[in-house]
Scaffold this motif. Sequence first.
Motif, PDB file in Angstrom:
ATOM      1  N   ARG A  37      -2.020  -0.031  -8.497  1.00 22.13           N
ATOM      2  CA  ARG A  37      -2.257   1.314  -7.973  1.00 22.13           C
ATOM      3  C   ARG A  37      -0.942   2.069  -7.812  1.00 22.13           C
ATOM      4  NH1 ARG A  37      -7.318   1.242  -4.954  1.00 22.13           N
ATOM      5  NH2 ARG A  37      -8.341  -0.749  -5.431  1.00 22.13           N
ATOM      6  N   VAL A  79       0.215   4.900  -5.255  1.00 19.38           N
ATOM      7  CA  VAL A  79      -0.312   5.472  -4.017  1.00 19.38           C
ATOM      8  C   VAL A  79       0.740   6.353  -3.353  1.00 19.38           C
ATOM      9  CG1 VAL A  79      -1.844   3.492  -3.676  1.00 19.38           C
ATOM     10  CG2 VAL A  79       0.392   3.526  -2.544  1.00 19.38           C
ATOM     11  N   ALA A  91      -3.328   5.630   2.496  1.00 21.75           N
ATOM     12  CA  ALA A  91      -2.586   6.328   1.440  1.00 21.75           C
ATOM     13  C   ALA A  91      -3.547   7.034   0.494  1.00 21.75           C
ATOM     14  CB  ALA A  91      -1.722   5.325   0.668  1.00 21.75           C
ATOM     15  N   TRP A  92      -3.014   8.022  -0.226  1.00 22.17           N
ATOM     16  CA  TRP A  92      -3.771   8.663  -1.292  1.00 22.17           C
ATOM     17  C   TRP A  92      -3.638   7.793  -2.532  1.00 22.17           C
ATOM     18  CZ3 TRP A  92      -6.964  12.858  -1.473  1.00 22.17           C
ATOM     19  CH2 TRP A  92      -7.362  13.281  -2.749  1.00 22.17           C
ATOM     20  N   CYS A  93      -4.777   7.268  -2.992  1.00 17.32           N
ATOM     21  CA  CYS A  93      -4.783   6.380  -4.156  1.00 17.32           C
ATOM     22  C   CYS A  93      -5.036   7.215  -5.409  1.00 17.32           C
ATOM     23  CB  CYS A  93      -5.877   5.315  -3.993  1.00 17.32           C
ATOM     24  SG  CYS A  93      -6.048   4.237  -5.422  1.00 17.32           S
ATOM     25  N   ARG A 148      -7.445   5.959   0.555  1.00 19.11           N
ATOM     26  CA  ARG A 148      -7.907   4.598   0.688  1.00 19.11           C
ATOM     27  C   ARG A 148      -7.094   3.890   1.769  1.00 19.11           C
ATOM     28  NH1 ARG A 148     -11.624   6.281  -1.570  1.00 19.11           N
ATOM     29  NH2 ARG A 148     -12.739   5.443  -3.406  1.00 19.11           N
TER      30      ARG A 148
END
Length: 248
Positions: free
Chosen positions: A180, A182, A199-201, A208
């Motif tokens: 990922r 992130v 965090a923004w994935c 997420r």
Amino acid sequence: MCSSVRRVNRTDRLFAIVELLRAVAPRPRSARELGERFAVTARTIERDILALQQAQVPIYAERGRRGGYVLDRSMSLPPLNFSPEEAVAIAIALSRSGDQPFADQARSAMGKLMAAMPVADGERARELATRVQLLSSTSEREELEPRTAGPIARVIEAGLLAGVVLEIEYGDVRGAVSSRAVEPGVFVGGRGGVWYLVAWCRLRDDVRVFRLDRIRAAEVTTERVPTRRMADFASHVPDMVTLYPALD
């Protein structure tokens, strides 16, 4: 991709030397002691001290068997107004810090506090600490022993503080591992000492929540994260009441 932690570069080490000497002043620290502390040779420390002196940092050498390098008193911390009981209370609170975010910095702060306390109060705090025991099972004993935060936790700390994208390998509850990119948002401390990174994935194109102990590898990038509201991250932590640590 592999997990990595940058070795402390010289600039960071020079700053850390000044902070350490500031904390223990007016007591000296030898080049050998400083070398052991920063995992370099005594000769490297001597070159570092010379560079600091050339930059007008007021460090001087005390000669003799107990001598070493000393930071001028005007740059040192004054005696702190912590009581021995307060110092022990802080130590108890830090005893389970383990691999939580900023665990290394917490222990560093504890060391500075003890070094800056008046000698008599510091000795009283150490004596009082021997009268406090923390009950645990055999399986929990390792958690109570001081240790540095893991490499992955330090990488994530660095990414969060610098505001840059992280590349991670994450194992879900079934053990499946995915890569990922992130954008780190906030750390969340949960029950039982478990910590999460919200965090923004970019893989899911949404926020997420990642358990730190399931992150198999982590690496910082140079890409800055876009500005996002903290409320966007906090709202994705279900069934938890979020509180910010009190600094004042």
